[in-house]
Design an enzyme around this catalytic site. Structure first.
Site: not given
Length: 427
Positions: A287-288, A367
């Protein structure tokens, strides 16, 4: 939102399979306490700020700064010196008045809910160190900025903006290598399966990873986090030990007879199993790294610098307006630092609220995109379980008022993120 905290006392049906009633109740009480604290600390801040304005606190502190710098041999013509004394006194005042609130938050609220790992001595040592480091950065940067504004002529706002751009890029570059280690211990992630998997994943998406660190965040708090930093071909990943199930100090039984170990410390760590398995850590990193691959970091920097340029331009337009200074008690002088404070802190306040909301909306969009990127890496199932674990470890409350959520949450609510991952997870 407080009404949601007070009235939602049972786990909603849609959360039944991902959250037990005990964790739900703990998170509800934690968020209720945080909400109460936020209200009273915010109210105090507003009252304090209003009283400072009504009682002429800013011109009083400016005159006091002039007296102090005058006693040191610097007359009124040394405006930058007086400005630095003013800044030092103002930040000292802010630190002192904010100390009781910080103590209460750390040793009452965070302690009550099992997050605080600090002793009182560690807290004060940390606070003093932060203040000193902040002054070592703030005072030289401010003096150079004021000097640039003084000598910059009609286009000083361009030079001031370029200067702040360079400073921000330098600080981002050196923060994790030289500033953060002053407060926390950073150690390279030991050779092993996790490090090898991280390097393999980074290589698969052309992320120029050079080092992976574990930071001992558990000495301060049991909240968990992970981030990456660095420019160009020199990227580093930092994992909090509280994120890693195998490294979290809270998961380890203290050795018998260990120095400094007592019943109070043991009771803090008891039944506090936390952190993610290696596969889940990789999903969180996926995700990051998605933020990097999708250009979110660069986009945020561009937006920030566009806003900074606009603010300096408007500052250049407004700085000559004597009525602005008079409204804040400065009738005979128009100090540059005071102008910066008036315009950036007060005049831009409504604009900053609107900008903050727009950035919150953008952040939520980013996000979801980063979650989707992790899905493309085949990490949907592990990210799904990691989000649940992290929500449990940090006692996040998964039910929110939609207006409160829309305005305050830079990350989408847990249920929305899980729903977006669900289809892929089932596949």
């Amino acid at each position: 939102q407080r009404r949601v905290y007070r009235t939602t006392t049972h786990v909603p049906q849609e959360l039944g399979q991902i959250m037990d009633s005990e964790t739900f109740e703990k998170s509800r009480l934690y968020q209720l306490d945080k909400s109460t604290f936020s209200f009273w600390s915010g109210l105090y801040s507003e009252v304090e700020g209003t009283m400072i304005l009504l009682c002429g606190g800013i011109p009083f502190l400016w005159n006091l700064s002039g007296q102090i710098s005058g006693q040191a041999g610097f007359g009124p013509e040394y405006e930058i010196v007086q400005s630095l004394v003013f800044l030092l006194l103002a930040t000292l005042f802010s630190a002192v008045t904010g100390l009781p609130w910080s103590l209460y938050n750390t040793f009452v609220i965070e302690e009550k809910h099992g997050f605080n790992q600090q002793t009182l001595g560690f807290f004060f040592k940390d606070a003093i160190k932060k203040f000193v480091v902040t002054q070592c950065i703030l005072l030289p940067v401010t003096s150079l900025l004021l000097y640039i504004i003084k000598i910059g002529g009609d286009y000083f706002f361009i030079y001031a903006w370029l200067f702040t751009l360079v400073v921000s890029l330098v600080l981002v570059t050196i923060y994790a290598d030289y500033i953060a280690p002053l407060f926390d211990k950073f150690i390279p992630l030991p050779e092993g399966e996790l490090k090898q998997q991280i390097e393999t994943m980074a290589k698969s998406i052309d992320f120029p990873l050079t080092k992976v660190y574990v930071v001992e965040g558990s000495k301060r708090s049991s909240h968990s986090n992970a981030y990456f930093y660095g420019f160009f071909k020199n990227k580093r990943i930092v994992l909090f030990d509280t994120l890693l199930e195998d490294y979290s100090a809270l998961n380890k039984e203290p050795a018998e007879g260990e120095d400094g170990e007592n019943e109070e410390t043991k009771s803090k760590t008891k039944n506090k199993k936390q952190g993610c398995k290696n596969e889940e850590v990789l999903a969180v990193l996926g995700h990051e790294l998605g933020h990097w691959k999708l250009g979110h970091t660069v986009k945020n920097i561009i937006i920030s610098q566009m806003n900074s340029f606009l603010c300096f331009f408007l500052f250049a337009v407004l700085i000559g307006r004597k009525e602005l200074f008079a409204a804040f008690g400065f009738y005979d002088t128009q100090p540059t630092l005071i102008g910066l404070m008036i315009i950036f802190q007060f005049i831009f306040s409504p604009y900053n609220e609107v900008l903050s909301f727009c950035l919150t909306v953008l952040s939520r969009r980013f996000e979801f995109q980063a979650d989707a990127f992790a899905k493309q890496l085949g990490k949907a199932k592990d990210l799904y379980s990691a989000l649940i674990k992290l929500n449990k470890d940090n006692l996040g409350f998964p039910v929110s008022d939609w207006i409160f959520s829309m305005w305050h949450y830079s990350h989408p609510p847990l249920l929305e993120r899980l729903q977006a991952l669900k289809d892929s997870k089932q596949e």
